[in-house]
Design an enzyme around this catalytic site. Structure first.
Site, mmCIF file in Angstrom:
data_model
loop_
_atom_site.group_PDB
_atom_site.id
_atom_site.type_symbol
_atom_site.label_atom_id
_atom_site.label_comp_id
_atom_site.label_asym_id
_atom_site.label_seq_id
_atom_site.Cartn_x
_atom_site.Cartn_y
_atom_site.Cartn_z
ATOM 1 N N GLU A 158 -0.326 49.024 -56.642
ATOM 2 C CA GLU A 158 -0.103 49.144 -55.179
ATOM 3 C C GLU A 158 -0.037 50.602 -54.750
ATOM 4 O O GLU A 158 0.697 50.956 -53.830
ATOM 5 C CB GLU A 158 1.186 48.417 -54.754
ATOM 6 C CG GLU A 158 1.111 46.926 -54.782
ATOM 7 C CD GLU A 158 -0.156 46.383 -54.217
ATOM 8 O OE1 GLU A 158 -0.713 46.989 -53.271
ATOM 9 O OE2 GLU A 158 -0.630 45.368 -54.726
HETATM 10 C C1 FAD Z 1 -1.069 45.357 -64.301
HETATM 11 C C2 FAD Z 1 -1.897 45.698 -63.118
HETATM 12 C C3 FAD Z 1 -1.973 44.816 -62.053
HETATM 13 C C4 FAD Z 1 -2.760 45.125 -60.949
HETATM 14 N N1 FAD Z 1 -2.879 44.214 -59.924
HETATM 15 C C5 FAD Z 1 -3.781 44.437 -58.939
HETATM 16 C C6 FAD Z 1 -4.071 43.435 -57.959
HETATM 17 O O1 FAD Z 1 -3.449 42.377 -57.938
HETATM 18 N N2 FAD Z 1 -5.027 43.681 -57.053
HETATM 19 C C7 FAD Z 1 -5.735 44.838 -57.033
HETATM 20 O O2 FAD Z 1 -6.623 44.984 -56.201
HETATM 21 N N3 FAD Z 1 -5.472 45.828 -57.934
HETATM 22 C C8 FAD Z 1 -4.532 45.644 -58.885
HETATM 23 N N4 FAD Z 1 -4.276 46.612 -59.815
HETATM 24 C C9 FAD Z 1 -4.969 47.889 -59.726
HETATM 25 C C10 FAD Z 1 -4.050 49.032 -59.332
HETATM 26 O O3 FAD Z 1 -3.691 48.936 -57.977
HETATM 27 C C11 FAD Z 1 -4.759 50.344 -59.697
HETATM 28 O O4 FAD Z 1 -4.791 50.407 -61.105
HETATM 29 C C12 FAD Z 1 -4.055 51.542 -59.108
HETATM 30 O O5 FAD Z 1 -4.160 51.554 -57.705
HETATM 31 C C13 FAD Z 1 -4.623 52.866 -59.647
HETATM 32 O O6 FAD Z 1 -6.011 52.857 -59.662
HETATM 33 P P1 FAD Z 1 -6.776 53.253 -61.008
HETATM 34 O O7 FAD Z 1 -6.216 52.443 -62.120
HETATM 35 O O8 FAD Z 1 -8.243 53.141 -60.784
HETATM 36 O O9 FAD Z 1 -6.388 54.756 -61.264
HETATM 37 P P2 FAD Z 1 -7.095 56.045 -60.638
HETATM 38 O O10 FAD Z 1 -7.318 55.849 -59.196
HETATM 39 O O11 FAD Z 1 -8.277 56.376 -61.477
HETATM 40 O O12 FAD Z 1 -5.961 57.148 -60.831
HETATM 41 C C14 FAD Z 1 -5.796 57.879 -62.047
HETATM 42 C C15 FAD Z 1 -4.786 59.015 -61.790
HETATM 43 O O13 FAD Z 1 -5.299 59.908 -60.774
HETATM 44 C C16 FAD Z 1 -4.347 60.052 -59.714
HETATM 45 N N5 FAD Z 1 -5.048 60.162 -58.430
HETATM 46 C C17 FAD Z 1 -6.113 59.446 -57.977
HETATM 47 N N6 FAD Z 1 -6.440 59.813 -56.729
HETATM 48 C C18 FAD Z 1 -5.542 60.765 -56.357
HETATM 49 C C19 FAD Z 1 -5.330 61.541 -55.169
HETATM 50 N N7 FAD Z 1 -6.083 61.404 -54.082
HETATM 51 N N8 FAD Z 1 -4.296 62.421 -55.151
HETATM 52 C C20 FAD Z 1 -3.488 62.593 -56.225
HETATM 53 N N9 FAD Z 1 -3.650 61.888 -57.363
HETATM 54 C C21 FAD Z 1 -4.658 60.993 -57.445
HETATM 55 C C22 FAD Z 1 -3.495 58.769 -59.774
HETATM 56 O O14 FAD Z 1 -2.218 58.968 -59.197
HETATM 57 C C23 FAD Z 1 -3.421 58.529 -61.278
HETATM 58 O O15 FAD Z 1 -2.403 59.331 -61.825
HETATM 59 C C24 FAD Z 1 -3.469 46.348 -60.909
HETATM 60 C C25 FAD Z 1 -3.358 47.239 -61.978
HETATM 61 C C26 FAD Z 1 -2.607 46.928 -63.072
HETATM 62 C C27 FAD Z 1 -2.558 47.895 -64.225
#
Ligand code: FAD
Length: 568
Positions: free
Chosen positions: A437
């Protein structure tokens, strides 16, 4: 047997907050349902009594069924076969108990089979369920996706889908894709209009979807061919009964084992548009995520409470050097700070929930009739407060849940590292709260504009004008000093007119604002209920005073030229 509601008197205190009277009046439209539904409240006292009773039932189910099942669910987890998810056996029992008790679609109007609960008592239920099993909390609390369908769907969609959720069907929110995580503007799942069948078709892959085999899904998809940003995205409703979406696999993860995290394949899946085209991300998913962020804040508070309970019980029982370890200052310091973070975080959570309740109830009234100018003003004021508080509530509580889980293990010593103690599950489960989230970094992105436009400072100054007890006055005076330091740090960063510097120190500024806001809320709570909050108010003020000084020192001494030393 434990009751996860009545065992925590702080919850009842928050339920009786004076703002609830206005919330009930708006939500119940001056108690008009009492003519039609015998279980609808007659007046404010009756409404609070009914929330209290439902919370007690939730606390009982949580203590008697969900908590005892948590370990088994963690070990067994869900399974995936032939594109479908099978929950762990304990999860099925949990869901069954919640559905039988009528705890689904809680916030929906009674005409659809809901309980017409405000967000605040519903969030309390989410907190106590998560305290017992955070993974199960996800499955149950995804019911709040129905809020978004209620807000933006049409009447026909309301009548077809809302009663199903109230009857116990589950939901999911399908946003994330392999190349679209924090940056949801990059979502590529394709939505095309099928002229022949007069419906939309979805094709593509979604990743990390909690409860991805749910009965009803809200899906973010690209409806405008050739676009690349958020303006080409729309929100769709996918009904599992239509078929077309399969679960390719369930992720093998660190924690929240009971909650299936799915990779989904959409093959020509029939779906219907929710709301207008092109507003999917800009309007609807923003609303959906704000609701879900409050949910994760509640989950985090539940986990913080669980960590505190486990730590406290162990510290009382464990003896070393001839005495209980709780008598060592190093141990009771950890416990006191855990409790202070818990009380402060919970105060922020329910303050945010109340703001959300007021503006959402007024939004709903606006669908029936024109709001008066006073109501419009009230709606705007609370919508802004809710928007500015939500990233703080999610960001701070998720970090506190992790910190409390860490300290809980520390209090357990070597036993904390062993799988037979609940603290290891709490630690693993807490880890996700600061990631999904929107990571804490993305909560900072959402919050920083309220730092720079002075909203948080204005709220803090308003809080300073609220009278408090004589015992709390010295603490409040210290908070005024802290606000001055926050203001000076903010001014220094703004003066530099350097966007990179602002982004670099944004999290520190956000934490300064959140720390002061939470300390004020605790002082207000300690004024009304010193027996519950006075100790935490003292401990937390002391704790955040040091935090504020640390951040001020860091920002104050920061030389912009040093930024290059941080770049890899
Ligand atoms: C167990 C689990 C359940 C989930 N459930 C759902 C769900 O029900 N529905 C759904 O749609 N998604 C779901 N997700 C997805 C989740 O919301 C994303 O994993 C999360 O938003 C982060 O995206 P990402 O994993 O692609 O990381 P990335 O976006 O690749 O981020 C990697 C790192 O970069 C940093 N970063 C990225 N952009 C910026 C920025 N602009 N400024 C500063 N830092 C930044 C982040 O903070 C993080 O530290 C789930 C994930 C998990 C692990």
């Amino acid at each position: 047997m434990a009751n996860y509601y009545t065992d925590i008197p702080e919850l009842k205190y928050h339920l009786n907050n004076p703002m609830m009277e206005r919330i009930c009046e708006l939500k119940e439209r001056e108690y008009r349902d009492k003519e039609e539904f015998d279980y609808a409240p007659q007046d404010y006292a009756d409404a609070i009594d009914s929330y209290d009773k439902v919370l007690e039932i939730t606390g009982e189910i949580t203590g008697e069924i969900i908590a005892p099942n948590a370990e088994g669910v963690d070990a067994e987890g869900p399974h995936c076969a032939n594109g479908r998810v099978e929950y762990a056996s304990g999860t099925k029992q949990n869901l069954d108990a919640m559905v039988k008790a009528g705890l689904n679609g809680m916030t929906m109007p009674r005409r659809f089979g809901g309980l017409n609960f405000p967000i605040t008592p519903y969030t309390m239920c989410a907190e106590i369920v998560a305290a017992a099993d955070a993974g199960f909390g996800n499955i149950w609390s995804l019911q709040d996706c129905i809020e978004t369908l209620y807000e933006f769907g049409n009447e026909d969609q309301h009548s077809r889908f809302i009663p199903r959720v109230c009857a116990g069907e589950t939901m999911s929110m399908d946003l994330t894709e392999p190349d679209a995580g924090s940056d949801l503007q990059s979502v590529m799942l394709k939505a095309t209009f099928d002229e022949k069948e007069n419906c939309w078709r979805l094709n593509g892959v979604k990743r990390f979807i909690t409860n991805g085999d749910a009965d009803l899904h809200l899906v973010l998809a690209r409806s405008e061919a050739g676009t690349k940003d958020g303006r080409g995205l729309s929100m769709f409703i996918y009904d599992k009964r239509e078929g077309g979406v399969n679960v390719r696999r369930i992720e093998n993860k660190l924690g929240i084992h009971g909650s299936p995290t799915c990779e989904l394949v959409y093959k020509n899946a029939k779906a219907e548009l929710c709301g207008d085209r092109k507003l999917g991300l800009i309007k609807y998913v923003m609303a959906l995520m704000n609701g879900a962020r409050l949910g994760i804040a509640a989950q985090s508070v539940g986990l913080s409470q669980a960590a505190y309970n486990e730590g406290l019980a162990y510290a009382r029982e464990r003896k070393q050097f001839g005495k209980a370890i709780i008598d060592f200052p190093a141990v009771y310091d950890m416990l006191a700070i855990m409790k202070a973070k818990l009380d402060a975080g919970r105060a922020l959570l329910y303050q945010t929930a109340r703001y959300v309740d007021i503006y959402k109830a007024l939004d709903d009234i606006a669908r029936e009739r024109k709001l008066t100018p006073e109501e419009r003003k009230e709606q705007k004021q609370y919508a802004k407060l809710a928007d500015s508080f939500t990233p703080l509530a999610k960001g701070m509580n998720s970090e506190y849940a992790n910190q409390n889980a860490y300290d809980c293990i520390q209090i357990h010593g070597g036993s904390g590292f062993m799988m037979e103690y609940a603290c290891q599950r709490i630690y693993r489960d807490a880890r996700i709260t600061s990631i999904y989230e929107g990571t804490t970094q993305l909560q900072t992105v959402a919050a920083i504009r309220y730092v720079t436009n002075g909203s948080y400072l204005a709220t803090i100054r308003d809080f300073e004008a609220i009278p408090c007890s004589a015992e709390m006055e010295p603490l409040k005076a210290r908070l005024v000093e802290m606000a001055n330091k926050f203001e000076a740090s903010m001014a220094k960063v703004k003066e530099s007119q350097n966007q990179e510097l602002l982004d670099f120190v944004a999290r520190r500024l956000m934490e300064m604002a959140a720390d002061i806001i939470m300390a004020h809320l605790l002082i207000q709570d300690a004024t009304k209920a010193p027996e519950l909050f006075a100790k935490s108010a003292v401990v937390y003020t002391h704790y955040v005073e040091a935090e504020i000084e640390k951040h001020q020192g860091y920002i104050g001494r920061f030389n912009t030229e040093e930024l290059s030393s941080y770049r890899p």
